[in-house]
Design a protein around this motif. Sequence first.
Motif, PDB file in Angstrom:
ATOM      1  N   ILE A  50      -3.046  -3.130  -3.044  1.00 22.60           N
ATOM      2  CA  ILE A  50      -2.646  -1.730  -3.097  1.00 22.60           C
ATOM      3  C   ILE A  50      -3.800  -0.948  -3.702  1.00 22.60           C
ATOM      4  O   ILE A  50      -4.365  -1.349  -4.715  1.00 22.60           O
ATOM      5  CB  ILE A  50      -1.401  -1.530  -3.981  1.00 22.60           C
ATOM      6  CG1 ILE A  50      -0.212  -2.286  -3.417  1.00 22.60           C
ATOM      7  CG2 ILE A  50      -1.076  -0.048  -4.143  1.00 22.60           C
ATOM      8  CD1 ILE A  50       1.003  -2.289  -4.342  1.00 22.60           C
ATOM      9  N   SER A  51      -4.143   0.164  -3.071  1.00 27.08           N
ATOM     10  CA  SER A  51      -5.107   1.081  -3.663  1.00 27.08           C
ATOM     11  C   SER A  51      -4.525   2.482  -3.562  1.00 27.08           C
ATOM     12  O   SER A  51      -3.788   2.787  -2.625  1.00 27.08           O
ATOM     13  CB  SER A  51      -6.458   1.000  -2.956  1.00 27.08           C
ATOM     14  OG  SER A  51      -6.321   1.360  -1.600  1.00 27.08           O
ATOM     15  N   GLY A  52      -4.830   3.307  -4.534  1.00 28.82           N
ATOM     16  CA  GLY A  52      -4.274   4.648  -4.511  1.00 28.82           C
ATOM     17  C   GLY A  52      -4.894   5.546  -5.545  1.00 28.82           C
ATOM     18  O   GLY A  52      -5.860   5.179  -6.230  1.00 28.82           O
TER      19      GLY A  52
ATOM     20  N   GLY B  89       4.397   1.308   7.715  1.00 32.15           N
ATOM     21  CA  GLY B  89       2.968   1.198   7.984  1.00 32.15           C
ATOM     22  C   GLY B  89       2.121   1.005   6.742  1.00 32.15           C
ATOM     23  O   GLY B  89       0.917   0.787   6.835  1.00 32.15           O
ATOM     24  N   GLY B  90       2.720   1.103   5.548  1.00 31.57           N
ATOM     25  CA  GLY B  90       1.970   0.863   4.324  1.00 31.57           C
ATOM     26  C   GLY B  90       1.456   2.108   3.627  1.00 31.57           C
ATOM     27  O   GLY B  90       0.591   2.023   2.763  1.00 31.57           O
ATOM     28  N   THR B  91       2.000   3.277   3.958  1.00 30.23           N
ATOM     29  CA  THR B  91       1.620   4.499   3.261  1.00 30.23           C
ATOM     30  C   THR B  91       2.696   4.818   2.242  1.00 30.23           C
ATOM     31  O   THR B  91       3.888   4.804   2.553  1.00 30.23           O
ATOM     32  CB  THR B  91       1.479   5.674   4.253  1.00 30.23           C
ATOM     33  OG1 THR B  91       0.457   5.342   5.192  1.00 30.23           O
ATOM     34  CG2 THR B  91       1.104   6.957   3.534  1.00 30.23           C
ATOM     35  N   GLY B  92       2.270   5.109   1.023  1.00 27.50           N
ATOM     36  CA  GLY B  92       3.217   5.437  -0.024  1.00 27.50           C
ATOM     37  C   GLY B  92       2.867   6.750  -0.703  1.00 27.50           C
ATOM     38  O   GLY B  92       1.695   7.056  -0.907  1.00 27.50           O
TER      39      GLY B  92
ATOM     40  N   LEU C 251       1.328  10.558  -6.668  1.00 21.28           N
ATOM     41  CA  LEU C 251       0.662   9.311  -6.303  1.00 21.28           C
ATOM     42  C   LEU C 251       0.504   9.251  -4.797  1.00 21.28           C
ATOM     43  O   LEU C 251       1.398   9.660  -4.057  1.00 21.28           O
ATOM     44  CB  LEU C 251       1.505   8.099  -6.723  1.00 21.28           C
ATOM     45  CG  LEU C 251       1.921   7.994  -8.176  1.00 21.28           C
ATOM     46  CD1 LEU C 251       2.856   6.809  -8.357  1.00 21.28           C
ATOM     47  CD2 LEU C 251       0.702   7.857  -9.052  1.00 21.28           C
ATOM     48  N   THR C 252      -0.605   8.730  -4.342  1.00 22.62           N
ATOM     49  CA  THR C 252      -0.785   8.389  -2.929  1.00 22.62           C
ATOM     50  C   THR C 252      -1.270   6.951  -2.900  1.00 22.62           C
ATOM     51  O   THR C 252      -2.164   6.571  -3.661  1.00 22.62           O
ATOM     52  CB  THR C 252      -1.810   9.308  -2.226  1.00 22.62           C
ATOM     53  OG1 THR C 252      -3.041   9.275  -2.952  1.00 22.62           O
ATOM     54  CG2 THR C 252      -1.298  10.735  -2.165  1.00 22.62           C
ATOM     55  N   LEU C 253      -0.659   6.138  -2.042  1.00 14.21           N
ATOM     56  CA  LEU C 253      -0.958   4.713  -2.006  1.00 14.21           C
ATOM     57  C   LEU C 253      -1.221   4.242  -0.585  1.00 14.21           C
ATOM     58  O   LEU C 253      -0.642   4.758   0.368  1.00 14.21           O
ATOM     59  CB  LEU C 253       0.216   3.894  -2.547  1.00 14.21           C
ATOM     60  CG  LEU C 253       0.722   4.210  -3.938  1.00 14.21           C
ATOM     61  CD1 LEU C 253       1.993   3.431  -4.212  1.00 14.21           C
ATOM     62  CD2 LEU C 253      -0.332   3.887  -4.962  1.00 14.21           C
ATOM     63  N   ALA C 254      -2.065   3.221  -0.472  1.00 14.32           N
ATOM     64  CA  ALA C 254      -2.262   2.496   0.776  1.00 14.32           C
ATOM     65  C   ALA C 254      -1.978   1.029   0.464  1.00 14.32           C
ATOM     66  O   ALA C 254      -2.597   0.455  -0.430  1.00 14.32           O
ATOM     67  CB  ALA C 254      -3.685   2.674   1.297  1.00 14.32           C
ATOM     68  N   LEU C 255      -1.017   0.435   1.174  1.00 15.45           N
ATOM     69  CA  LEU C 255      -0.611  -0.944   0.928  1.00 15.45           C
ATOM     70  C   LEU C 255      -1.019  -1.826   2.099  1.00 15.45           C
ATOM     71  O   LEU C 255      -0.843  -1.447   3.253  1.00 15.45           O
ATOM     72  CB  LEU C 255       0.913  -1.032   0.765  1.00 15.45           C
ATOM     73  CG  LEU C 255       1.541  -0.356  -0.437  1.00 15.45           C
ATOM     74  CD1 LEU C 255       1.642   1.143  -0.265  1.00 15.45           C
ATOM     75  CD2 LEU C 255       2.924  -0.928  -0.676  1.00 15.45           C
TER      76      LEU C 255
END
Length: 178
Positions: free
Chosen positions: A119-121, A86-89, A107-111
């Motif tokens: 990518i933002s995080g 789903g694009g969560t990192g 780190l927390t990411l949204a792809l």
Amino acid sequence: MTTTTVQKHRNWVGLRRAFGMAAGAACVVSTIIACGPPPGTGGPGVTPSGGCRAGLYTGTFDGTISVLGAPAVPINGTVEVTVDAGGTGTGTISGLDTTNNTINANLTLALDCSGTKGISGNINGNYYFAGLPIAVLGPLTGTYSDTGPTSGNYGPVTDGTGALGTSSGTWTVSYSGS
């Protein structure tokens, strides 16, 4: 079901088993028979249509860090991120500067794996200057690639106020497996 339909069903079940496929796997028949995981799952390490390639991504970061007004020194280390379809990192960075001070952060990411590939995080952790923890908070951006390295920039990362120091640099990760 007719006898013919039951026999065809048994043949498909046998074919899936012969190829080691799970129940519910889809088979397509033309001049070639191709079997795969159930539709929409993508399977381990496979990019579902419009999704992210789920699994572990590992790599490095390189940058500089300045604390208490001192000149910036190089800092580098490792990056590990686990991404879901789903694009969560989520992951970590850990590293060392040239004066042997360490950084450890989450780190927390949204792809966006199907659109802009953006990518933002955020980075949230501690830089240990002379053994004393200084909070490190800041943004992380980049561009997702499901075929090659994924990379971007981080920073400015500060203590939240910018009074104690700042860091910025680049990062690169590659798919390591599911």
